[in-house]
Design a protein around this motif. Structure first.
Motif, PDB file in Angstrom:
ATOM      1  N   SER A   1       0.829  -1.208   0.000  1.00 26.41           N
ATOM      2  CA  SER A   1       0.000   0.000   0.000  1.00 26.41           C
ATOM      3  C   SER A   1       0.862   1.255   0.000  1.00 26.41           C
ATOM      4  N   GLY A   2       2.142   1.110   0.364  1.00 21.52           N
ATOM      5  CA  GLY A   2       3.064   2.234   0.355  1.00 21.52           C
ATOM      6  C   GLY A   2       3.644   2.519  -1.015  1.00 21.52           C
ATOM      7  N   LEU A   3       3.292   1.694  -2.001  1.00 26.84           N
ATOM      8  CA  LEU A   3       3.760   1.910  -3.374  1.00 26.84           C
ATOM      9  C   LEU A   3       2.739   2.728  -4.154  1.00 26.84           C
ATOM     10  N   LEU A   4       3.225   3.458  -5.144  1.00 25.52           N
ATOM     11  CA  LEU A   4       2.301   4.171  -6.023  1.00 25.52           C
ATOM     12  C   LEU A   4       1.385   3.159  -6.713  1.00 25.52           C
ATOM     13  N   PRO A   5       0.082   3.417  -6.753  1.00 27.74           N
ATOM     14  CA  PRO A   5      -0.835   2.498  -7.453  1.00 27.74           C
ATOM     15  C   PRO A   5      -0.427   2.267  -8.902  1.00 27.74           C
ATOM     16  N   THR A   6       0.148   3.281  -9.535  1.00 28.64           N
ATOM     17  CA  THR A   6       0.569   3.138 -10.921  1.00 28.64           C
ATOM     18  C   THR A   6       1.761   2.194 -11.067  1.00 28.64           C
ATOM     19  N   ILE A   7       2.590   2.111 -10.032  1.00 31.57           N
ATOM     20  CA  ILE A   7       3.681   1.135 -10.049  1.00 31.57           C
ATOM     21  C   ILE A   7       3.115  -0.269  -9.890  1.00 31.57           C
ATOM     22  N   ARG A   8       2.209  -0.436  -8.939  1.00 28.76           N
ATOM     23  CA  ARG A   8       1.605  -1.759  -8.728  1.00 28.76           C
ATOM     24  C   ARG A   8       0.882  -2.254  -9.981  1.00 28.76           C
ATOM     25  N   SER A   9       0.241  -1.334 -10.680  1.00 29.77           N
ATOM     26  CA  SER A   9      -0.534  -1.728 -11.858  1.00 29.77           C
ATOM     27  C   SER A   9       0.352  -2.188 -13.008  1.00 29.77           C
ATOM     28  N   ARG A  10       1.629  -1.820 -12.979  1.00 31.31           N
ATOM     29  CA  ARG A  10       2.548  -2.205 -14.043  1.00 31.31           C
ATOM     30  C   ARG A  10       3.387  -3.429 -13.691  1.00 31.31           C
ATOM     31  N   CYS A  11       3.029  -4.078 -12.603  1.00 35.01           N
ATOM     32  CA  CYS A  11       3.745  -5.283 -12.166  1.00 35.01           C
ATOM     33  C   CYS A  11       2.798  -6.472 -12.104  1.00 35.01           C
ATOM     34  N   GLN A  12       3.307  -7.634 -12.430  1.00 38.21           N
ATOM     35  CA  GLN A  12       2.609  -8.854 -12.057  1.00 38.21           C
ATOM     36  C   GLN A  12       2.883  -9.100 -10.575  1.00 38.21           C
ATOM     37  N   THR A  13       1.868  -9.483  -9.841  1.00 29.83           N
ATOM     38  CA  THR A  13       2.011  -9.625  -8.389  1.00 29.83           C
ATOM     39  C   THR A  13       1.984 -11.090  -7.967  1.00 29.83           C
ATOM     40  N   LEU A  14       2.916 -11.443  -7.105  1.00 26.21           N
ATOM     41  CA  LEU A  14       2.935 -12.772  -6.503  1.00 26.21           C
ATOM     42  C   LEU A  14       2.825 -12.604  -4.991  1.00 26.21           C
ATOM     43  N   ALA A  15       1.744 -13.108  -4.421  1.00 22.55           N
ATOM     44  CA  ALA A  15       1.552 -13.044  -2.971  1.00 22.55           C
ATOM     45  C   ALA A  15       2.262 -14.225  -2.326  1.00 22.55           C
ATOM     46  N   VAL A  16       3.220 -13.926  -1.454  1.00 21.23           N
ATOM     47  CA  VAL A  16       3.957 -14.963  -0.734  1.00 21.23           C
ATOM     48  C   VAL A  16       3.231 -15.217   0.589  1.00 21.23           C
ATOM     49  N   ALA A  17       2.716 -16.419   0.748  1.00 19.76           N
ATOM     50  CA  ALA A  17       1.889 -16.744   1.909  1.00 19.76           C
ATOM     51  C   ALA A  17       2.734 -16.991   3.154  1.00 19.76           C
ATOM     52  N   THR A  18       2.128 -16.787   4.305  1.00 13.63           N
ATOM     53  CA  THR A  18       2.776 -17.141   5.570  1.00 13.63           C
ATOM     54  C   THR A  18       2.789 -18.664   5.689  1.00 13.63           C
ATOM     55  N   PRO A  19       3.942 -19.280   5.899  1.00 15.90           N
ATOM     56  CA  PRO A  19       4.016 -20.743   5.960  1.00 15.90           C
ATOM     57  C   PRO A  19       3.234 -21.282   7.158  1.00 15.90           C
ATOM     58  N   PRO A  20       2.757 -22.515   7.083  1.00 17.48           N
ATOM     59  CA  PRO A  20       2.112 -23.137   8.242  1.00 17.48           C
ATOM     60  C   PRO A  20       3.076 -23.171   9.428  1.00 17.48           C
ATOM     61  N   GLN A  21       2.537 -23.017  10.618  1.00 14.41           N
ATOM     62  CA  GLN A  21       3.375 -22.937  11.810  1.00 14.41           C
ATOM     63  C   GLN A  21       4.311 -24.130  11.969  1.00 14.41           C
ATOM     64  N   PRO A  22       3.852 -25.372  11.770  1.00 15.12           N
ATOM     65  CA  PRO A  22       4.770 -26.511  11.918  1.00 15.12           C
ATOM     66  C   PRO A  22       5.942 -26.465  10.932  1.00 15.12           C
ATOM     67  N   VAL A  23       5.688 -25.989   9.724  1.00 13.82           N
ATOM     68  CA  VAL A  23       6.745 -25.900   8.716  1.00 13.82           C
ATOM     69  C   VAL A  23       7.817 -24.894   9.151  1.00 13.82           C
ATOM     70  N   SER A  24       7.361 -23.740   9.634  1.00 16.11           N
ATOM     71  CA  SER A  24       8.307 -22.702  10.073  1.00 16.11           C
ATOM     72  C   SER A  24       9.087 -23.138  11.300  1.00 16.11           C
ATOM     73  N   VAL A  25       8.401 -23.767  12.251  1.00 13.25           N
ATOM     74  CA  VAL A  25       9.078 -24.233  13.469  1.00 13.25           C
ATOM     75  C   VAL A  25      10.156 -25.254  13.117  1.00 13.25           C
ATOM     76  N   ALA A  26       9.820 -26.182  12.224  1.00 15.22           N
ATOM     77  CA  ALA A  26      10.787 -27.208  11.817  1.00 15.22           C
ATOM     78  C   ALA A  26      12.002 -26.573  11.140  1.00 15.22           C
ATOM     79  N   ALA A  27      11.750 -25.563  10.299  1.00 13.64           N
ATOM     80  CA  ALA A  27      12.848 -24.889   9.598  1.00 13.64           C
ATOM     81  C   ALA A  27      13.740 -24.135  10.580  1.00 13.64           C
ATOM     82  N   LEU A  28      13.137 -23.491  11.576  1.00 14.95           N
ATOM     83  CA  LEU A  28      13.910 -22.756  12.575  1.00 14.95           C
ATOM     84  C   LEU A  28      14.758 -23.706  13.414  1.00 14.95           C
ATOM     85  N   LYS A  29      14.175 -24.823  13.814  1.00 18.46           N
ATOM     86  CA  LYS A  29      14.927 -25.803  14.605  1.00 18.46           C
ATOM     87  C   LYS A  29      16.074 -26.392  13.795  1.00 18.46           C
ATOM     88  N   ALA A  30      15.815 -26.618  12.511  1.00 19.30           N
ATOM     89  CA  ALA A  30      16.870 -27.149  11.642  1.00 19.30           C
ATOM     90  C   ALA A  30      18.021 -26.165  11.485  1.00 19.30           C
TER      91      ALA A  30
END
Length: 342
Positions: free
Chosen positions: A161-190
């Motif tokens: 939302s801090g970007l100019l709307p005109t910049i956002r409109s000229r980009c393809q957007t990929l939403a990076v999801a928040t990983p499931p909690q067990p996946v993140s915990v396992a990665a942190l422990k590793a």
């Protein structure tokens, strides 16, 4: 931390775009997910001259060696000076900028005009994209309106939302999801992170942020803050401000005033959740105490204080006096528990 394992879906989406790349790709998601690391992996894989079957960079070719050393001729990284700074700023010296400036955009002129040195793609990675000041954003917008051939702009943003709307409109957007909690915990422990669940909760579910917090040794000042906050109406704002100011000074730049404010905001979120009978999101180990404190605070005070803290978060970037700033916040916190309900 193996970022591609945490964000396998996002990586698959990036791979699916490889054959028909846009001129600009915007990766968005909450802060601390590892979007920047993901974007770097993608850039490395696009520049790699001997790519692996799974689409990752081989790590051994000439292009990969250049990329790892930070001097690939077809790659540019734009980020605030403050992110690139690796040492404490000497007293009297100008602090590194928190913004991406117009001069940094202008430095791309030759890069964009010369074309690829290796006969392939040229990549500009901008992180975080919302850090571009107005002049820089307008300059990038002009480039995106008429992009040079064989150039990919990779923009990373935790606050789109801090970007100019005109910049956002000229980009393809990929939403990076928040990983499931067990996946993140396992990665942190590793990755060798002790008490992974605690750090992940404090980070709001962002594994990269959790790893950074743990690695930076933030436990000590957080323990001080938590201990004081649990005192409720018995807290001493002056002592609390003194303790946190000392922690900031002792950190030699690793702890910023805004981080204290952000931790306070998370505490208020948990108080509000508890007020409505919900489980704490951030301070899991203090759930019972937070519930007791929430029962002492009128809801309207809690909401008003949280709104005020949003303004304080902006002030924390350049306070006139850090000690007085902290004292004011903690005085307001103690006032939440005042017997006067008027």
């Amino acid at each position: 931390m193996k970022i591609l394992e945490i964000h396998s879906d996002a990586w698959a989406s990036l791979q699916s775009r490889r054959e028909r790349l846009p001129h600009a790709l915007l990766l968005i998601g909450q802060k601390g997910l590892g979007k920047f690391a993901l974007a770097r992996e993608f850039a490395a894989s696009l520049l790699c001259e001997s790519r692996s079957i799974d689409g990752t960079a081989c790590g051994h070719c000439l292009a990969c060696n250049w990329f790892a050393q930070g001097n690939h001729p077809d790659f540019r990284l734009l980020q605030p000076e403050a992110l690139a700074a690796t040492s404490e700023v000497e007293e009297g010296k100008k602090k590194p900028s928190q913004q991406i400036t117009i001069d940094q955009i202008r430095s791309l002129d030759e890069f964009l005009g010369v074309g690829s040195h290796r006969g392939g793609l040229s990549i500009v990675l901008i992180n975080p994209a919302e850090a571009m000041n107005r002049n820089a954003a307008n300059s990038i917008l002009k480039i995106l309106e008429e992009p040079p051939p064989n150039i990919l702009f990779l923009l990373v943003s935790g606050e789109p939302s801090g970007l100019l709307p005109t910049i956002r409109s000229r980009c393809q957007t990929l939403a990076v999801a928040t990983p499931p909690q067990p996946v993140s915990v396992a990665a942190l422990k590793a990755s060798g992170i002790a008490d992974a669940e605690r750090w992940l909760a404090l980070s709001g579910g962002s594994p990269r942020f959790a790893e950074e917090m743990a690695a930076a040794g933030q436990g000590s000042w957080l323990d001080i803050l938590i201990a004081r906050l649990q005192e409720g109406r018995n807290v001493s704002p002056l002592q609390m401000a003194g303790d946190l100011e000392k922690a900031i000074k002792d950190s030699k730049g690793n702890l910023q005033l805004k981080q204290v404010v952000e931790a306070m905001q998370k505490w208020l979120v948990d108080l509000n959740l508890s007020k409505h009978g919900l489980t704490a999101r951030y301070f899991l180990g203090q759930q019972a105490k937070i519930g007791m404190l929430a029962d002492m605070i009128p809801s309207v005070r809690l909401i008003t204080f949280y709104r005020n803290m949003n303004l304080r978060r902006q002030e924390a970037e350049q306070p006139l006096n850090a000690r007085l700033f902290l004292e004011s916040i903690f005085l307001d916190y103690r006032a939440l528990f005042s017997a006067d309900r008027g």
